[in-house]
Design a protein around this motif. Structure first.
Motif, short mmCIF file in Angstrom:
data_model
loop_
_atom_site.label_atom_id
_atom_site.label_comp_id
_atom_site.label_asym_id
_atom_site.label_seq_id
_atom_site.Cartn_x
_atom_site.Cartn_y
_atom_site.Cartn_z
N SER A 141 0.82 -1.22 0.00
CA SER A 141 0.00 0.00 0.00
C SER A 141 0.85 1.26 0.00
O SER A 141 0.33 2.37 0.17
N ALA A 142 2.17 1.13 -0.21
CA ALA A 142 3.06 2.30 -0.23
C ALA A 142 3.00 2.96 -1.60
O ALA A 142 2.97 2.29 -2.64
N ASP A 143 3.00 4.29 -1.63
CA ASP A 143 2.89 5.04 -2.89
C ASP A 143 3.98 4.68 -3.90
O ASP A 143 3.69 4.53 -5.09
N MET A 196 2.99 1.37 -5.52
CA MET A 196 1.78 1.48 -6.34
C MET A 196 2.02 2.32 -7.59
O MET A 196 1.42 2.08 -8.64
N THR A 197 2.93 3.29 -7.50
CA THR A 197 3.26 4.10 -8.67
C THR A 197 4.06 3.29 -9.69
O THR A 197 3.85 3.39 -10.90
N TYR A 251 -2.63 0.43 -7.85
CA TYR A 251 -2.86 1.72 -7.20
C TYR A 251 -4.28 1.80 -6.64
O TYR A 251 -5.26 1.87 -7.36
N ASN A 252 -4.33 1.76 -5.29
CA ASN A 252 -5.61 1.85 -4.56
C ASN A 252 -6.66 0.86 -5.08
O ASN A 252 -7.86 1.14 -5.06
N GLN A 283 -4.14 -5.56 -5.32
CA GLN A 283 -3.22 -5.71 -4.19
C GLN A 283 -3.31 -7.10 -3.60
O GLN A 283 -2.29 -7.72 -3.27
N THR A 315 11.01 3.05 4.04
CA THR A 315 10.09 4.13 3.61
C THR A 315 10.77 5.49 3.67
O THR A 315 10.30 6.45 3.05
N PRO A 345 12.52 6.16 -3.56
CA PRO A 345 11.33 5.36 -3.89
C PRO A 345 11.63 3.90 -4.22
O PRO A 345 10.93 3.00 -3.75
N HIS A 379 -1.01 6.13 7.23
CA HIS A 379 -0.15 5.03 6.76
C HIS A 379 1.08 4.85 7.65
O HIS A 379 1.44 3.72 8.00
#
Length: 541
Positions: A47-49, A52-53, A59-60, A65, A180, A184, A314
């Motif tokens: 669920s980390a940006d 997901m990017t 992504y969401n 997921q 984190t 990235p 988060h």
């Protein structure tokens, strides 16, 4: 190789006795540490940006997921099916080496994903390949540990293996959190790559470890098996105790008809005094119950549960997830100290009650829908993982390795592990969807499922504590031949030494049809050491 060309006190890795057993346990434990790490590593990534990017399909999107996380279990399922089909042929040690190599290969595929070049597809393939290796290892390591261990510490050693899963998950959670704060790519590449450290130990060390003596005897490699037993016990190859253990195992192999070491699938479905089908189902049900009880709904998605169900951000969800894993790891050590005192049945039952009540607390506190009440749900998640870590985490890995006989142990353990991974996939896949659609009722479902375990365990799970693997055979023979429940048979059968096992085996007809074995047993107590070794060697050639 003949015994005459070997040292009278054989060694592996230059070790014998307790140090050799410790080396085996370290490698076996590292295999399960790797399992725990890989089980937990996606929780802080998925669920980390940055992740997901890089992999935009996730992504969401809770379904994607869940799929990317759960596809690993399909790989594990394939690996356990491989052991089901070929485990008897390749042996325990080579299977571990193969499993570790495949896991490392899968890691390389994952971390080399390049954005914009079917990265998500490559990542999914890598997750699946890593799962295949882990499925192989988790199917074979408990059998290897059980078959090399002494009766008095077998339960402890396999419980340590199971408990170490929690420590692997703990390491993964905090590495996820630490990464984190980096670039990235570091957020997801480093945590996934780090598992190679554990994989190399499981890949390299077994080259110098002995094979399972029970597996060797099923392959008619009696000289090598005698060397391994002598090395594991710290004895001479001609010691009376070494020869007695060899012959008791051989009696068990003959009684089960395990000639040539290859068990047909049909043997898994037989009854009689060996009760192969019942024993397979006992082991498989333990693994099945472990998964549908909701453990991975908590372990994999703990940060998501805190974000979606309890309303934390988060960063705080990751911190709370890490704290939860510390609780998990602490309680995972509880079984190490009480497994041989409390026994398997009591711990199963205590864990079932604790998990059920924890899930009741979670859903009851989520019903009002306000943040203050939701804090009570957080307490329920912590108590759930505490009870799970102390009981249901290690026991389903121990019980199948103990309860299944030598003839079907490899295949039955693979069936058990297949059950674990199949329903692990199911739970990991459906949990985000359940949370999206039914919210707090997700935990009500798990509470009811846990409540259903209690009567099944109480009436059908016999106790195996302080029993040798051969004594467990006698429990099922006693239950069948004397027409009593197997739980009752386990209570009535006294603890036996090796000669008591031999006498009871003869009484139940396990070796009465083998005249040669009977002659050896009559001779083993009166003959000189040299003659004894000669007869045993000739018998097992």
């Amino acid at each position: 190789m003949s015994l005459n060309h070997d040292s009278k006190h054989p060694k592996y890795m230059g070790l014998t006795g307790r140090p050799l057993n410790l080396a085996i346990s370290i490698v076996a434990t590292t295999g399960f540490l790797l399992f725990g790490y890989d089980q937990g590593v996606m929780s802080g990534i998925i669920s980390a940006d940055p992740f997901m990017t890089y992999f935009p399909e996730t992504y969401n999107d809770s379904t994607w997921q869940g799929f990317v996380t759960a596809i690993y279990e399909i790989g594990c399922f394939i690996g356990s099916i491989f052991i089901l089909m070929f485990g008897d042929k390749i042996g325990r040690r080579r299977a571990m080496i193969m499993g570790a190599f495949i896991m490392i290969l899968g890691v390389a595929i994952q971390v080399s994903s390049v954005k914009g070049h079917a990265a998500t597809a490559q990542f999914i393939i890598g997750r699946t390949v890593t799962g295949v290796g882990n499925g192989i290892n988790t199917s074979v390591i408990p059998s290897y540990q059980a078959e090399c261990s002494k009766t008095k510490n077998r339960g402890l050693l396999i419980c340590i293996e199971g408990g170490v899963i929690a420590f692997g998950t703990l390491i993964a959670y905090w590495i996820d959190y630490g990464c984190t704060y980096g670039p990235p790519d570091l957020t997801w590449r480093f945590p996934i790559a780090f598992q190679v450290v554990f994989g190399l130990i499981v890949l390299i060390a077994p080259f110098w470890l002995p094979e399972s003596p029970r597996w060797l005897l099923t392959r008619d490699r009696s000289d090598e098996a005698t060397r391994v037993i002598a090395a594991l016990r710290g004895l001479s190859i001609h010691d009376d105790e070494t020869q007695l253990e060899v012959n008791i195992i051989m009696d068990s192999i003959r009684a089960s008809g395990h000639k040539g070491g290859n068990t047909p699938f049909s043997a898994l479905f037989t009854g009689g005094k060996t009760q192969h089908f019942r024993r397979m189902m006992l082991g498989a049900s333990a693994q099945f119950f472990q998964q549908i009880g909701g453990c991975n709904a908590v372990i994999y998605y703990f940060p998501l549960l805190f974000e979606n169900s309890i309303g934390q951000n988060h960063n705080m969800s990751l911190i709370l997830g890490g704290v939860n894993m510390i609780v998990y790891s602490i309680f995972a050590t509880v079984s190490w100290f009480i497994i041989e005192r409390a026994g398997r049945r009591k711990l199963f039952l205590i864990g079932t009650v604790g998990q059920c009540l924890s899930m009741v607390l979670v859903f009851a506190c989520l019903i009002p829908g306000d943040p203050n009440s939701a804090k009570g749900a957080a307490v329920g998640l912590f108590t759930y993982i505490a009870f799970f870590g102390a009981t249901w985490l290690p026991l389903p890995w121990l019980y199948p390795a103990e309860v299944n006989p030598i003839k079907t142990r490899a295949k039955a353990n693979a069936v058990s592990t297949s059950s674990n991974w199949l329903f692990n996939f199911t739970i990991v896949m459906i949990t985000p969807v359940m949370l999206d659609h039914i919210g707090w009722a997700t935990y009500l479902v798990f509470a009811l499922i846990n409540a259903g375990f209690f009567p099944i365990i109480y009436f059908f799970y016999p106790e195996t504590k302080k029993r040798s693997l051969e004594e467990v055979d006698l429990i099922f023979a006693k239950g069948f031949l004397e027409n009593m429940g197997y739980v009752q048979a386990s209570k009535e059968l006294p603890l036996l030494d090796e000669r008591g096992i031999e006498q009871m085996s003869r009484e139940y007809g396990f070796v009465s049809d083998d005249e040669e074995a009977g002659q050896l047993k009559e001779a083993r107590f009166g003959e000189k050491e040299g003659d004894l070794a000669t007869n045993a060697g000739g018998m097992m050639a």
